[in-house]
Scaffold this motif. Structure first.
Motif, mmCIF file in Angstrom:
data_model
loop_
_atom_site.group_PDB
_atom_site.id
_atom_site.type_symbol
_atom_site.label_atom_id
_atom_site.label_comp_id
_atom_site.label_asym_id
_atom_site.label_seq_id
_atom_site.Cartn_x
_atom_site.Cartn_y
_atom_site.Cartn_z
ATOM 1 N N TYR A 96 0.830 -1.205 0.000
ATOM 2 C CA TYR A 96 0.000 0.000 0.000
ATOM 3 C C TYR A 96 0.867 1.259 0.000
ATOM 4 N N TYR A 97 1.959 1.215 0.739
ATOM 5 C CA TYR A 97 2.878 2.363 0.759
ATOM 6 C C TYR A 97 3.405 2.635 -0.647
ATOM 7 N N ILE A 152 11.350 -2.413 4.109
ATOM 8 C CA ILE A 152 9.993 -2.331 3.557
ATOM 9 C C ILE A 152 9.912 -2.961 2.174
ATOM 10 N N TRP A 153 11.008 -2.872 1.414
ATOM 11 C CA TRP A 153 10.996 -3.436 0.059
ATOM 12 C C TRP A 153 11.071 -4.955 0.096
ATOM 13 N N LYS A 154 11.658 -5.513 1.156
ATOM 14 C CA LYS A 154 11.660 -6.973 1.295
ATOM 15 C C LYS A 154 10.233 -7.477 1.518
ATOM 16 N N HIS A 155 9.469 -6.753 2.343
ATOM 17 C CA HIS A 155 8.071 -7.136 2.553
ATOM 18 C C HIS A 155 7.277 -6.989 1.251
ATOM 19 N N LEU A 156 7.571 -5.937 0.488
ATOM 20 C CA LEU A 156 6.922 -5.746 -0.809
ATOM 21 C C LEU A 156 7.216 -6.922 -1.734
ATOM 22 N N LYS A 157 8.468 -7.333 -1.768
ATOM 23 C CA LYS A 157 8.874 -8.462 -2.623
ATOM 24 C C LYS A 157 8.182 -9.748 -2.196
ATOM 25 N N LEU A 189 -7.206 -0.870 -3.914
ATOM 26 C CA LEU A 189 -5.953 -0.547 -4.597
ATOM 27 C C LEU A 189 -4.815 -1.498 -4.222
ATOM 28 N N LEU A 190 -5.126 -2.515 -3.434
ATOM 29 C CA LEU A 190 -4.101 -3.501 -3.098
ATOM 30 C C LEU A 190 -3.974 -4.484 -4.254
ATOM 31 N N PRO A 191 -2.783 -4.624 -4.836
ATOM 32 C CA PRO A 191 -2.618 -5.552 -5.967
ATOM 33 C C PRO A 191 -2.917 -6.992 -5.548
#
Length: 329
Positions: free
Chosen positions: A15-16, A73-78, A268-270
């Protein structure tokens, strides 16, 4: 099995990304303008002075902040999707590269994770390669948002900026260009693989001028993470989208994902669909300071053929049916 806490961290990280992608530039542009008419006007004035002094940085190699590129945060995104990086060949650090990233999708999430950040260890898989992702120049003129983007190493996608990067004395420079651009987002339909590429030859001309090898990259699953309302190319709605894109440099499109609290609601969450970014073999390109149209067409055709071969070799392992093929527009 992911814990509830891990699932929430992943969802909030995504979401961020979505909200910064969609709204950060507009929000801070309006905020700087608003503060000019308040008692905090000095903050806006000081920032605008900084903006004036730093205006040309996106055309001079930008800047990298490794702490941001390696942020947790990008690790959680991945992990949410998940997103993977597949290496098919070495990229020797004794030369430069023009990396073509496909497809654009709605938000370029695969390209972001693998070329803007270090969550998939790009620099370890390709040692000695310094990636410089590029984006539209006007985004790097928006207050605050520009500084956020440049912290990932982003530069302007214009001739002056690209020539600066590929003319650096140290080899191993790689500019990552989303070749299809905003226009391609209008074809980001789940299950389809449609690329705006036939008339996109500027990146090939750039590679020829600098003798930089061309590298095709394809992110399988990029088009599957949002639903898209696509309009026929002969409709007035599509004409409006193209007209706005020519004026505003972005393509307005109607898309949706899932809700934050329910997979059955709109939001809006993929969708959590795997994205696999495959880096192809480099295509050697000779240096031609003034390449002819025949040379540009030749290497453009070689690039399209290599990209199509890359797609065919890896599609089934990435969950794409054998009957599916790339469509070039």
């Amino acid at each position: 099995m992911k814990t509830t806490q891990k699932q929430w961290l992943e969802a909030l990280s995504v979401y961020y990304y979505v909200f910064t992608f969609l709204f950060m530039g507009l929000f801070f542009s309006l905020l700087v303008l608003f503060l000019l008419f308040t008692s905090f006007w000095s903050i806006s004035v000081l920032y605008l002075v900084w903006l004036f002094l730093d205006w040309d940085t996106p055309n001079q190699g930008g800047r990298h902040f490794e702490c941001n590129r390696s942020c947790t945060i990008w690790k959680h995104l991945k992990d949410y999707f998940p997103i993977k990086l597949v290496k098919t060949a070495e990229l020797p650090p004794d030369r430069n590269y023009v990396v073509g990233c496909h497809p654009h999708g709605i938000m370029c999430i695969g390209t972001f994770c693998n070329f803007f950040t270090e969550v998939n260890n790009f620099s370890k898989q390709f040692p000695g390669i310094q990636t410089s992702p590029v984006t539209l120049a006007f985004l790097l003129h928006l207050p605050v948002y520009r500084d956020y983007l440049m912290s990932f190493g982003l530069c302007s996608v214009n001739r002056r900026s690209l020539d600066f990067i590929l003319s650096k004395p140290q080899p191993g420079q790689a500019v990552a260009i989303v070749v299809g651009g905003a226009h391609e987002s209008l074809f980001a339909i789940p299950g389809m693989h449609c690329l705006v590429l036939r008339n996109r030859k500027g990146f090939v001309r750039l590679a020829l001028r600098h003798g930089a090898s061309l590298v095709p990259v394809y992110s399988f699953g990029e088009n599957d993470i949002f639903n898209l309302k696509a309009f026929p190319t002969n409709s007035w709605q599509y004409l409006c989208q193209i007209t706005i894109k020519k004026i505003m440099k972005f393509s307005p499109c109607i898309f949706w994902g899932r809700g934050l609290f329910s997979a059955d609601s709109w939001g809006l969450l993929p969708f959590a669909k795997p994205i696999t970014t495959v880096v192809g073999r480099p295509i050697p390109v000779p240096q031609r300071l003034n390449p002819t149209e025949e040379e540009v067409d030749h290497y453009h055709m070689l690039y399209m053929e290599a990209l199509e071969q890359l797609f065919e070799e890896h599609k089934e392992s990435c969950g794409v049916p054998a009957s599916t093929h790339l469509i070039f527009k």
